[in-house]
Structure formats: C-alpha cells, structure tokens
Motif scaffolding. Structure first.
Motif, PDB file in Angstrom:
ATOM      1  N   HIS A  80      19.249  29.582  42.550  1.00  0.00           N
ATOM      2  CA  HIS A  80      18.053  29.627  41.718  1.00  0.00           C
ATOM      3  C   HIS A  80      18.050  30.957  40.977  1.00  0.00           C
ATOM      4  O   HIS A  80      18.145  32.021  41.607  1.00  0.00           O
ATOM      5  N   ILE A  81      17.977  30.913  39.654  1.00  0.00           N
ATOM      6  CA  ILE A  81      17.959  32.130  38.838  1.00  0.00           C
ATOM      7  C   ILE A  81      16.500  32.528  38.611  1.00  0.00           C
ATOM      8  O   ILE A  81      15.724  31.774  38.027  1.00  0.00           O
ATOM      9  N   CYS A  82      16.165  33.722  39.084  1.00  0.00           N
ATOM     10  CA  CYS A  82      14.788  34.222  38.991  1.00  0.00           C
ATOM     11  C   CYS A  82      14.537  34.901  37.651  1.00  0.00           C
ATOM     12  O   CYS A  82      15.429  35.524  37.086  1.00  0.00           O
ATOM     13  N   HIS A  83      13.301  34.803  37.188  1.00  0.00           N
ATOM     14  CA  HIS A  83      12.786  35.620  36.086  1.00  0.00           C
ATOM     15  C   HIS A  83      13.589  35.532  34.788  1.00  0.00           C
ATOM     16  O   HIS A  83      13.878  36.549  34.168  1.00  0.00           O
ATOM     17  N   VAL A  84      13.964  34.347  34.368  1.00  0.00           N
ATOM     18  CA  VAL A  84      14.636  34.210  33.074  1.00  0.00           C
ATOM     19  C   VAL A  84      13.649  34.665  32.003  1.00  0.00           C
ATOM     20  O   VAL A  84      12.502  34.211  31.970  1.00  0.00           O
ATOM     21  N   SER A  85      14.087  35.587  31.139  1.00  0.00           N
ATOM     22  CA  SER A  85      13.139  36.166  30.190  1.00  0.00           C
ATOM     23  C   SER A  85      13.649  36.249  28.755  1.00  0.00           C
ATOM     24  O   SER A  85      12.868  36.514  27.849  1.00  0.00           O
ATOM     25  N   PRO A 109       4.906  33.868  33.741  1.00  0.00           N
ATOM     26  CA  PRO A 109       3.937  33.752  32.642  1.00  0.00           C
ATOM     27  C   PRO A 109       3.963  34.926  31.665  1.00  0.00           C
ATOM     28  O   PRO A 109       3.821  34.712  30.453  1.00  0.00           O
ATOM     29  N   HIS A 110       4.183  36.136  32.157  1.00  0.00           N
ATOM     30  CA  HIS A 110       4.176  37.273  31.231  1.00  0.00           C
ATOM     31  C   HIS A 110       5.324  37.189  30.230  1.00  0.00           C
ATOM     32  O   HIS A 110       5.210  37.696  29.117  1.00  0.00           O
ATOM     33  N   HIS A 111       6.419  36.522  30.579  1.00  0.00           N
ATOM     34  CA  HIS A 111       7.506  36.345  29.619  1.00  0.00           C
ATOM     35  C   HIS A 111       7.215  35.217  28.624  1.00  0.00           C
ATOM     36  O   HIS A 111       7.799  35.177  27.548  1.00  0.00           O
ATOM     37  N   LEU A 112       6.320  34.308  28.994  1.00  0.00           N
ATOM     38  CA  LEU A 112       5.909  33.239  28.076  1.00  0.00           C
ATOM     39  C   LEU A 112       4.824  33.681  27.099  1.00  0.00           C
ATOM     40  O   LEU A 112       4.719  33.135  26.008  1.00  0.00           O
ATOM     41  N   PHE A 113       4.012  34.656  27.507  1.00  0.00           N
ATOM     42  CA  PHE A 113       2.851  35.015  26.701  1.00  0.00           C
ATOM     43  C   PHE A 113       2.911  36.402  26.077  1.00  0.00           C
ATOM     44  O   PHE A 113       2.141  36.692  25.164  1.00  0.00           O
ATOM     45  N   LEU A 114       3.791  37.270  26.552  1.00  0.00           N
ATOM     46  CA  LEU A 114       3.857  38.637  26.049  1.00  0.00           C
ATOM     47  C   LEU A 114       5.251  38.955  25.518  1.00  0.00           C
ATOM     48  O   LEU A 114       6.230  38.329  25.929  1.00  0.00           O
ATOM     49  N   THR A 115       5.315  39.930  24.629  1.00  0.00           N
ATOM     50  CA  THR A 115       6.601  40.441  24.146  1.00  0.00           C
ATOM     51  C   THR A 115       6.588  41.954  24.293  1.00  0.00           C
ATOM     52  O   THR A 115       5.557  42.543  24.629  1.00  0.00           O
ATOM     53  N   ARG A 116       7.729  42.550  24.031  1.00  0.00           N
ATOM     54  CA  ARG A 116       7.793  44.011  24.119  1.00  0.00           C
ATOM     55  C   ARG A 116       6.881  44.689  23.103  1.00  0.00           C
ATOM     56  O   ARG A 116       6.584  45.871  23.219  1.00  0.00           O
ATOM     57  N   ASP A 117       6.391  43.941  22.100  1.00  0.00           N
ATOM     58  CA  ASP A 117       5.469  44.483  21.105  1.00  0.00           C
ATOM     59  C   ASP A 117       4.009  44.205  21.433  1.00  0.00           C
ATOM     60  O   ASP A 117       3.123  44.606  20.679  1.00  0.00           O
ATOM     61  N   LEU A 121      -1.268  47.472  28.896  1.00  0.00           N
ATOM     62  CA  LEU A 121      -1.241  48.701  29.676  1.00  0.00           C
ATOM     63  C   LEU A 121      -0.324  48.526  30.882  1.00  0.00           C
ATOM     64  O   LEU A 121      -0.351  47.484  31.542  1.00  0.00           O
ATOM     65  N   ASN A 122       0.476  49.511  31.197  1.00  0.00           N
ATOM     66  CA  ASN A 122       1.370  49.477  32.367  1.00  0.00           C
ATOM     67  C   ASN A 122       2.219  48.210  32.383  1.00  0.00           C
ATOM     68  O   ASN A 122       2.217  47.454  33.331  1.00  0.00           O
ATOM     69  N   SER A 123       2.939  47.968  31.324  1.00  0.00           N
ATOM     70  CA  SER A 123       3.687  46.727  31.188  1.00  0.00           C
ATOM     71  C   SER A 123       5.123  46.811  31.693  1.00  0.00           C
ATOM     72  O   SER A 123       5.929  45.961  31.353  1.00  0.00           O
ATOM     73  N   ALA A 124       5.434  47.806  32.485  1.00  0.00           N
ATOM     74  CA  ALA A 124       6.796  47.910  33.010  1.00  0.00           C
ATOM     75  C   ALA A 124       7.055  46.766  33.986  1.00  0.00           C
ATOM     76  O   ALA A 124       6.439  46.672  35.033  1.00  0.00           O
ATOM     77  N   VAL A 125       7.933  45.871  33.591  1.00  0.00           N
ATOM     78  CA  VAL A 125       8.303  44.737  34.435  1.00  0.00           C
ATOM     79  C   VAL A 125       9.822  44.616  34.424  1.00  0.00           C
ATOM     80  O   VAL A 125      10.494  45.083  33.511  1.00  0.00           O
ATOM     81  N   ARG A 126      10.357  43.997  35.472  1.00  0.00           N
ATOM     82  CA  ARG A 126      11.784  43.731  35.549  1.00  0.00           C
ATOM     83  C   ARG A 126      11.948  42.239  35.760  1.00  0.00           C
ATOM     84  O   ARG A 126      11.407  41.718  36.733  1.00  0.00           O
ATOM     85  N   PRO A 127      12.648  41.551  34.889  1.00  0.00           N
ATOM     86  CA  PRO A 127      13.237  42.047  33.661  1.00  0.00           C
ATOM     87  C   PRO A 127      12.168  42.403  32.634  1.00  0.00           C
ATOM     88  O   PRO A 127      11.035  41.926  32.682  1.00  0.00           O
ATOM     89  N   SER A 128      12.570  43.216  31.686  1.00  0.00           N
ATOM     90  CA  SER A 128      11.638  43.690  30.676  1.00  0.00           C
ATOM     91  C   SER A 128      11.180  42.549  29.774  1.00  0.00           C
ATOM     92  O   SER A 128      11.813  41.496  29.702  1.00  0.00           O
ATOM     93  N   LEU A 129      10.072  42.787  29.089  1.00  0.00           N
ATOM     94  CA  LEU A 129       9.579  41.802  28.125  1.00  0.00           C
ATOM     95  C   LEU A 129      10.560  41.698  26.964  1.00  0.00           C
ATOM     96  O   LEU A 129      11.163  42.692  26.562  1.00  0.00           O
ATOM     97  N   ARG A 135      10.570  34.862  23.518  1.00  0.00           N
ATOM     98  CA  ARG A 135       9.370  34.164  23.998  1.00  0.00           C
ATOM     99  C   ARG A 135       9.301  32.750  23.422  1.00  0.00           C
ATOM    100  O   ARG A 135       9.095  31.783  24.154  1.00  0.00           O
ATOM    101  N   GLN A 136       9.536  32.607  22.136  1.00  0.00           N
ATOM    102  CA  GLN A 136       9.467  31.289  21.504  1.00  0.00           C
ATOM    103  C   GLN A 136      10.566  30.366  22.030  1.00  0.00           C
ATOM    104  O   GLN A 136      10.339  29.169  22.230  1.00  0.00           O
ATOM    105  N   PHE A 137      11.758  30.896  22.277  1.00  0.00           N
ATOM    106  CA  PHE A 137      12.852  30.074  22.799  1.00  0.00           C
ATOM    107  C   PHE A 137      12.500  29.522  24.179  1.00  0.00           C
ATOM    108  O   PHE A 137      12.823  28.368  24.491  1.00  0.00           O
TER     109      PHE A 137
END
Length: 164
Positions: A80-85, A109-117, A121-129, A135-137
């Motif tokens: 199972h591949i985790c956190h595809v972003s 969900p944060h990869h579906l709804f947010l981007t690096r732009d 606040l405090n958006s450091a996540v792994r993997p990064s946005l 996001r659209q893909f």
C-alpha cells in the motif's frame, strides 16, 4: 516501523500489528530506510497476508517510489503506497496497477484541497503540498485511489520548522 536492522525480527509482530510501515523518504522521524537491499528484505520477510505500507515519493531529490514498485514486482507481494500527493506519483501507481502489480494507494484530504500556494498556517507536511496541476490530477483520477486517509501524525512546531 521497519528499520535497517529489524527485517528478520519484525515479522514476528505481524499478528499483533495493524501493518508495517516503511519510510523510504524524508519524514519527521528517524525511521528513513536508505538501503534498498533492506527494502527487499522487508518485502520478502513481512507476511504477505498482513499490510505493508510504504511512504515513498517521486521528487527531484528522491526516486524511492519507482524503486519500490520495481522491488514489488520482484518480490511479488502486495503493498500500500501512503500519501500519494503528486501527479507523477499517481501516474506511477496507475502504471503499476495496469501492469497487474498488487498495489493500492491513498491520498490525504490536504493534498486534494490545498497546494503549495494555499495560504495556510503551519502547513509543513510530508509529503509536501503539490502544485495546482498535481491537485487537479488527483481529482481527475479518483478511480485509481483506493483510500482517503487523514494521516494524522502530530508533530511539534520544532519538528515542522526544522530543516528536515
């Protein structure tokens, strides 16, 4: 989690564990596995009837996702591949699935709804946005995503603001 030295012992814990997680890229912990020969040992030794979750990415600084997918084909075991972003990551998973590899994946969900732009606040996540195109893909290829996982992993402000 999987470590560089527990590949021959951790399998004994499988009946009591929800899964074994292998960190193949940067995260906020010290569990990163840099040696792909150890990856293969974990793939071969962790019982196939128990989930093996892989934290892997495809980015400029790392290519752990294509490498682990190749080893999955060699070991012939489900993962199972985790956190595809990112688009390139889901493209690799789609290719693996179409080739018949026993691979599932998740998106947070944060990869579906947010981007690096996104102004968060405090958006450091792994993997990064990712970028808007990433996001659209993900949205355009929901049929290849098996699970939506929130990936709640609390970290301190110091961990999130560190160079790691």
């Amino acid at each position: 989690g999987a470590s560089l030295t527990n590949w021959d012992k951790v399998c004994e814990l499988a009946p009591q564990a929800a899964a074994l997680k292998m960190y193949l890229c940067d995260t906020f912990t010290t569990l990163r596995l840099d040696d792909n020969t150890v990856w293969l040992k974990h793939l071969q030794n962790w019982p196939a009837e128990y989930p093996l979750c892989i934290h892997a990415e495809q980015a400029a600084h790392t290519c752990s996702l294509p490498a682990i997918l190749f080893l999955v084909s060699v070991a012939k075991r489900p993962v199972h591949i985790c956190h595809v972003s990112k688009q390139v990551e889901l493209e690799l998973v789609i290719t693996a699935k179409k080739a018949g590899l026993p691979v599932t994946c998740e998106v947070a969900p944060h990869h579906l709804f947010l981007t690096r732009d996104s102004p968060v606040l405090n958006s450091a996540v792994r993997p990064s946005l990712g970028a808007e195109e990433d996001r659209q893909f993900l949205w355009d290829n929901l049929q290849f995503i098996d699970i939506f996982a929130t990936d709640h992993a609390p970290h301190t402000v110091e961990e999130k603001t560190s160079e790691k």
